[in-house]
Structure formats: C-alpha cells, structure tokens
Design a protein around this motif. Structure first.
Motif, PDB file in Angstrom:
ATOM      1  N   GLU A  99      10.337  41.871  66.071  1.00 58.07           N
ATOM      2  CA  GLU A  99      11.509  41.026  65.829  1.00 58.07           C
ATOM      3  C   GLU A  99      11.317  39.594  66.306  1.00 58.07           C
ATOM      4  OE1 GLU A  99      14.559  43.465  67.601  1.00 58.07           O
ATOM      5  OE2 GLU A  99      14.491  42.396  69.494  1.00 58.07           O
ATOM      6  N   TYR A 129      14.521  51.156  62.725  1.00 60.04           N
ATOM      7  CA  TYR A 129      14.241  49.733  62.921  1.00 60.04           C
ATOM      8  C   TYR A 129      14.476  48.946  61.632  1.00 60.04           C
ATOM      9  CZ  TYR A 129      11.978  50.274  67.580  1.00 60.04           C
ATOM     10  OH  TYR A 129      11.708  50.507  68.909  1.00 60.04           O
ATOM     11  N   GLU A 130      15.594  49.181  60.971  1.00 62.14           N
ATOM     12  CA  GLU A 130      15.872  48.481  59.716  1.00 62.14           C
ATOM     13  C   GLU A 130      15.905  46.966  59.949  1.00 62.14           C
ATOM     14  OE1 GLU A 130      16.033  49.515  56.588  1.00 62.14           O
ATOM     15  OE2 GLU A 130      16.692  47.590  55.794  1.00 62.14           O
ATOM     16  N   HIS A 131      16.497  46.550  61.052  1.00 55.41           N
ATOM     17  CA  HIS A 131      16.562  45.115  61.347  1.00 55.41           C
ATOM     18  C   HIS A 131      15.152  44.519  61.442  1.00 55.41           C
ATOM     19  CE1 HIS A 131      17.502  41.309  63.196  1.00 55.41           C
ATOM     20  NE2 HIS A 131      16.757  41.618  64.234  1.00 55.41           N
ATOM     21  N   GLN A 132      14.269  45.190  62.195  1.00 56.14           N
ATOM     22  CA  GLN A 132      12.908  44.695  62.369  1.00 56.14           C
ATOM     23  C   GLN A 132      12.149  44.739  61.039  1.00 56.14           C
ATOM     24  OE1 GLN A 132      14.562  46.728  64.362  1.00 56.14           O
ATOM     25  NE2 GLN A 132      14.585  45.610  66.300  1.00 56.14           N
ATOM     26  N   ARG A 134      13.400  44.210  58.154  1.00 51.88           N
ATOM     27  CA  ARG A 134      13.831  43.047  57.362  1.00 51.88           C
ATOM     28  C   ARG A 134      13.161  41.773  57.861  1.00 51.88           C
ATOM     29  NH1 ARG A 134      20.224  44.622  56.464  1.00 51.88           N
ATOM     30  NH2 ARG A 134      19.712  46.556  55.383  1.00 51.88           N
TER      31      ARG A 134
ATOM     32  N   LEU B 124      16.200  55.439  70.452  1.00 53.42           N
ATOM     33  CA  LEU B 124      16.294  54.432  69.394  1.00 53.42           C
ATOM     34  C   LEU B 124      15.414  53.218  69.671  1.00 53.42           C
ATOM     35  CD1 LEU B 124      20.153  54.482  68.811  1.00 53.42           C
ATOM     36  CD2 LEU B 124      18.432  55.200  67.160  1.00 53.42           C
ATOM     37  N   TYR B 126      15.797  51.085  72.187  1.00 48.60           N
ATOM     38  CA  TYR B 126      16.559  50.007  72.818  1.00 48.60           C
ATOM     39  C   TYR B 126      16.869  50.393  74.265  1.00 48.60           C
ATOM     40  CZ  TYR B 126      17.305  47.391  68.494  1.00 48.60           C
ATOM     41  OH  TYR B 126      17.125  46.638  67.348  1.00 48.60           O
ATOM     42  N   GLN B 134      23.765  52.696  67.715  1.00 41.79           N
ATOM     43  CA  GLN B 134      23.371  52.121  66.435  1.00 41.79           C
ATOM     44  C   GLN B 134      24.440  52.453  65.398  1.00 41.79           C
ATOM     45  OE1 GLN B 134      19.772  53.652  64.335  1.00 41.79           O
ATOM     46  NE2 GLN B 134      19.229  51.500  64.183  1.00 41.79           N
ATOM     47  N   ALA B 137      21.887  52.060  60.040  1.00 43.37           N
ATOM     48  CA  ALA B 137      20.562  51.785  60.614  1.00 43.37           C
ATOM     49  C   ALA B 137      20.417  50.303  60.897  1.00 43.37           C
ATOM     50  CB  ALA B 137      19.469  52.254  59.669  1.00 43.37           C
ATOM     51  N   GLU B 138      21.511  49.573  60.737  1.00 45.33           N
ATOM     52  CA  GLU B 138      21.345  48.131  60.674  1.00 45.33           C
ATOM     53  C   GLU B 138      21.483  47.418  61.997  1.00 45.33           C
ATOM     54  OE1 GLU B 138      22.879  46.210  57.207  1.00 45.33           O
ATOM     55  OE2 GLU B 138      23.223  48.161  56.296  1.00 45.33           O
ATOM     56  N   GLU B 139      22.402  47.886  62.821  1.00 47.74           N
ATOM     57  CA  GLU B 139      22.652  47.132  64.033  1.00 47.74           C
ATOM     58  C   GLU B 139      22.636  48.051  65.243  1.00 47.74           C
ATOM     59  OE1 GLU B 139      25.200  43.263  64.665  1.00 47.74           O
ATOM     60  OE2 GLU B 139      26.471  45.028  64.481  1.00 47.74           O
ATOM     61  N   THR B 140      21.825  47.703  66.224  1.00 51.75           N
ATOM     62  CA  THR B 140      21.775  48.475  67.454  1.00 51.75           C
ATOM     63  C   THR B 140      22.108  47.522  68.598  1.00 51.75           C
ATOM     64  OG1 THR B 140      19.930  49.626  66.452  1.00 51.75           O
ATOM     65  CG2 THR B 140      20.400  50.136  68.738  1.00 51.75           C
ATOM     66  N   TRP B 166      22.715  51.376  54.309  1.00 52.51           N
ATOM     67  CA  TRP B 166      21.353  51.688  54.765  1.00 52.51           C
ATOM     68  C   TRP B 166      21.443  52.482  56.045  1.00 52.51           C
ATOM     69  CZ3 TRP B 166      17.313  51.064  51.632  1.00 52.51           C
ATOM     70  CH2 TRP B 166      17.449  50.185  50.560  1.00 52.51           C
TER      71      TRP B 166
END
Lengths: 432, 167
Positions: A99, A129-132, A134, B124, B126, B134, B137-140, B166
């Motif tokens: 990231e 890790y969808e954010h990573q 992207r 996860l 984190y 989370q 799957a978008e924001e953790t 997603w």
C-alpha cells in the motif's frame, strides 16, 4: 540496534511512494535501467545469490539459489509468481509494502523476471487485501504507460508484464503449490512435491515463487550492490527484515531491522514501546503463529535466522505476537488451534481430522473439563499428524501448541482443573 | 448476473493467462458483485462464460471463504478474531456486534432486517490495528472498542449499499 530503513524505500523516504514520480525521485527504477540490456541474466542471478537474501515469506530459502533451480533450456515459458497471500497470524509487512511502495515490488518482480527469462509475473494477493490490490492495479497501469512494463522494456528487447490476481479468502493459498492451484482457477489445495515449482509450476511451466518482501529487496541489491547487502548483519543470512509486532505492546507496527543486530527485548521494549505498566512478557510467537512459542527467558536473543533456530523457534515471517502476563496461554493456543482447523484445506486426512481434535481438546481444557490424559492424547495426535501431510500447515498448527505445553505445563494443568475465564483484553483506551 | 456481462468483464484480461481456467476466480468474484452472493444461476453463468461445467465452478466457489454460495446481508462485517486481535479485545467487539444485531454469538449471522451480516474472520493482516474490522473486502480499520464497532454498523445500516459488492 537502530532501525535501518535502507532497503524499503518508503521507509527511507518516510512517506508513501504510490505515485510513479515519487518513486522515481526516491531512486526508483534505477536498478532496472542499469540492468536491462546491460547485465547478463545469469550475472543478475549470481548477484542475488551473492547478496545472501533469504526468502522472507517464512521458509527462508535462499532466493538466488531458488532462481538458479529453474532450467535454462526449457522450451516452456517461465513465470515469476509473487506470493502476496500474507495471511500468517501476526504478519502485516507485505500489506505495508504494497500500500505504501507498490512500484518497488513491481521493479523487484521485473528484475526477477529478467534474471530467469520469464514472460510474465503474477502477484497473487489475498482477497481480503482488495484495497492493496487496487493500489497495485494502479501502479501496474502507471508502470506500463511509462514503459517499465509491456513490450520491449526500455528498448532492451525484453517483453514482460505483470498481472495482479486476487484470491478469495484461504490461508492455505500462501503455500506455494496451493497458490498455483488457485492461480490456475481451482480449489487451493497443495500439490505433491516433487516436482517443485522451479521445474513444473504454473501451467506446468518453470516458475519462481517469492514473497513480497523478498522481491522488494531486489532493486536496492542491484543499485547498491550484492556485497553491500551481504555485509548487513550475520554472514550466513544477511540483510534487513521487516518485523510486524502486535498484541500486548504499546506501539504495534512494522520495524525494519538489520538481522542479528537487534534483540527481541529491544524490538519489544525500545521499538514497540514495551508493555503496559506493571506487566511482564509471558509468551512470544516471534515468527508468526506457526512457530514454537518462547518465554521471557529468551528475550535477549538476537533476531536472526540462526539465533532463533538455536533457541528452538524460527524467524518465520517475522510476525511477532507478544502476550503479557494478563493473557492465558491455553486460550491463546485454543485460538490458534481454531485458526488452523478453519484453514485446513481438507485434502490430507491427518490434518483435517487432527486440527479439529486439537481444537476440541483445548476447548474442553479452557472450559475446565480437561483431563490429565489429554496431554498424552494431544502428544499422540501430534505424532500421528506431524510429517504425514502434503504441506506444512499441520506442522504449523502443532508447533505453537506442543511448545506451549512444554513451556507452560503448570498453566495447562491449572486450566484443566479450573478452566480459564476470559481475561481483560488490552483496549485502545488503556494505552497511555 | 448473465454470461455476457461476465464475458465482457473477462475479455480484457483473457490474454494474461495461458490457461483459460485461471479466469474462473475473476469471473466468480465479479459475478458476486451484483447480489453480494452467488446463486445457482450466477454459477451457471460463470460456467457458460468460462466453458467449464457448473459442478466444477461450484466446487471452486465452495472452497473459498469470500465466495458466498448462500445469501448474506447488504453489508458483510468481518471481525478479526485471531490471536493478536483477541489480545486487543476482538472477543468483546464480536460479542457487542452479535448482541446488537441479534445474531448467534457462536456463528454470527445476518440481522433480521437483512442489512448486516456479522462473521468471524481469520487474521486480516491488520494486527497493528487490532481489534480490526473489515467491511466487505474494501475497507479495514481499527482499533475498535465495542462501542465504536456498534456505531460503525449503525452507520452502515443507514448508508446506501454500494453498486458493486466486492467481498
């Protein structure tokens, strides 16, 4: 002793390098420019060997040697696969790299591809890790537009591109052959080895598989030289390593240290801010959850592969989980046992059945229904499961439990008789 | 989701794989973005778009935690319960969310209004932000106290559902 921050450029720069221009400013793509069309692929591979860089995903296999195992004269296309399925409990270093510094990973993956003559690199990233993913997608597009990926890279005649491939939630896909199965669109279950991926990997082709942190270390090794890297830390396994530290510490986070230079005590008490007032270290899983647990008596061990092996544990992925004396070791073991039971892929029956039994027995201990025979039962299960499976998941489940029973036997006996009420957790507010 | 839409999603990436079977996962993940889970029809459409049998497609989908073959809520809230987060109060967060949403404390589940699914997640990644949560799957994010976690799901309940899910 001090934090080094010299290999991973976002740490050196002290800011995220998610824009290509920022990465270039920090010295990015100098390694690739100096190598393409200038350095022979074999010489580059040899530089990786000389650097002494070992795989940072957990197994610690020398990176250059692994690359040298790929056949030189294969008629099949070759691939590099980056293992970004980081799922080992307590490990979050690859997440930070992806990231904050995606281009250094892409550059490293391209260097590895050039060294083995690969046609494509894949980054297999865990679905969570969808954010990573992207961030990586955007970086791949930017690198392609700038001519660092695609056809005829920097007019050297080398064609190479990178695909970001998302998993969908399965710890087992961090095991290299399970990862390949998943990347081939199947259930992520490990393959029988041999053949090893170097000979028959993705689509049956020779494949080099390396962890995010390993590949990201390659550009500085090229620009500063293999000898520079090899001179950092102990002779046998040099370099810097990102340690992820979490649990009962005041400042959890990633810390880049020179191997052999820092002790576990310094990592916990100086870098990670120590524990809460009046607490003592009870247990540390220093290399992720799949390694034997150690206690307070080993805090002065230097953090490097050999020293940690010397005290009966392993450096693993560098995911260091610390528990202070407010925690219950049997509950911790139960939580890990539940993790492995959930993540066992079910292919090998010793693992599928065994991990359920570990969980069940530990659960009854925590409930106060444990029996003295349970210790023998667990040990006999360990013997029947260990080494009888295709991949190391089952052994990873056994190591923390077996070592904990040995180290904290009195706690286990007490919990068997009295059970273990849930201890007070360390909440955000209770940090100073 | 129909097979044509899935094909259109796959066309730009088809050339990246030597074996078209590698398209099965991207196809399943994309097909899931419409309803948030995969119906029999969705999996049949993936089979049609990729050329593999529906039974093979289901065998793949059923393997992965983040491919849902049964309906789930509008938003899926994953609470990491692995060791690092447990030491930082994940069990307390979990209990508070299950209580608030009226779902089973052992398995989690979907709230009666169908808005929120509470599920356990394995590590996860984190751990420095434990106890972490989370959303899809978008924001953790983290660290969460039980009170902050409850506030998060209350906000999610009011927020519009994203066009693509997603997970």
């Amino acid at each position: 002793m001090p934090i080094l921050n010299s290999v991973y450029r976002h740490r050196e720069a002290g800011r995220p390098l998610t824009e290509l221009a920022a990465y270039r400013e920090a010295g990015g793509y100098k390694a690739l420019e100096s190598v393409l069309g200038e350095t022979d692929a074999d010489d580059l591979q040899y530089a990786f060997v000389r650097s002494g860089l070992r795989g940072r995903g957990g197994a610690g296999f020398p990176m250059g040697r692994k690359a040298s195992f790929l056949p030189k004269d294969s008629r099949l296309p070759k691939y590099v696969v980056c293992n970004a399925d980081e799922s080992e409990p307590g490990t979050f270093k690859d997440r930070e790299i992806m990231e904050m510094n995606p281009f250094q990973l892409l550059e490293g993956l391209t260097l590895a591809g050039y060294a083995i003559g690969a046609v494509r690199g894949y980054i297999y990233i865990r679905g969570e890790y969808e954010h990573q993913a992207r961030v990586l997608d955007a970086a791949v597009r930017a690198a392609r537009e700038a001519g660092f990926l695609g056809k005829d890279l920097l007019r050297s005649g080398f064609d190479y591109d990178i695909t970001v491939y998302r998993g969908a939630g399965a710890y087992i896909c961090g095991e290299e052959t399970a990862l390949l199965e998943s990347l081939e669109g199947k259930r992520g279950q490990p393959r029988l080895k041999p053949p090893f991926p170097a000979v028959a990997g993705l689509y049956g082709s020779p494949t080099l598989i390396n962890n995010v942190e390993t590949l990201t270390a390659l550009p500085p090794i090229v620009t500063r030289g293999a000898d520079w890297y090899a001179a950092l830390g102990p002779e046998k396994s040099p370099g810097t390593k990102l340690f992820s530290i979490s649990g009962h510490v005041v400042r959890p986070g990633n810390y880049e240290i020179v191997l052999g230079d820092t002790t576990l005590r310094e990592l916990i008490f100086e870098h990670a801010g120590g524990l809460r007032e009046g607490r003592r270290v009870k247990a540390v899983w220093v290399g992720g959850s799949s390694v034997p647990v150690i206690g307070e008596e080993h805090l002065d061990t230097p953090l490097d592969y050999e020293s940690l092996q010397g005290i009966g544990t392993a450096l693993g992925s560098g995911g260091c989980i610390v528990m202070d004396d407010s925690g219950c070791i049997v509950r911790a073991c139960l939580r890990l046992a539940s993790f492995y039971r959930h993540e066992s892929c079910g292919k090998c029956s010793p693992c599928r059945e065994g991990t359920s039994w570990f969980e069940r027995i530990l659960q009854r201990m925590v409930d106060g229904d444990g029996r003295m025979e349970d210790f023998e039962l667990l040990e006999s299960l360990f013997r029947r499961v260990s080494g009888k499976t295709l991949c190391p998941l089952a052994d990873g489940a056994i190591a923390p439990i077996r070592s904990a029973i040995k180290l904290f036997r009195d706690d286990f006996i007490r919990v068997c008789q009295e059970g273990s009420p849930r201890p007070e957790p360390m909440l955000p507010a209770s940090v100073g | 989701m129909d097979a044509d839409r899935i094909r259109a999603h796959l066309d730009p990436i088809r050339h990246e794989f030597a074996d078209p079977r590698s398209l099965v996962m991207p196809a399943l993940k994309f097909a899931q973005t419409e309803k948030g889970h995969l119906t029999r029809e969705d999996m049949a459409a993936v089979a049609e778009a990729t050329g593999y049998s529906p039974s093979f497609i289901e065998s793949v989908a059923s393997f992965y935690d983040r491919l849902y073959t049964r309906p789930v809520g509008n938003r899926v809230v994953s609470v990491c319960v692995t060791l690092s987060c447990m030491l930082r109060g994940a069990d307390e967060v979990w209990d508070a969310l299950c209580e608030h949403e009226g779902v089973d404390h052992h398995h989690g589940g979907t709230s009666a209004d169908g808005r929120i699914t509470i599920q356990e997640a394995q590590c996860l990644g984190y751990c420095d932000k434990g106890a972490c949560i989370q959303v899809d799957a978008e924001e953790t994010k983290g660290p969460y106290t039980p009170e902050e976690a409850v506030k998060l799901v209350e906000e999610l309940r009011e927020a519009p559902t994203p066009a693509e899910l997603w997970r």
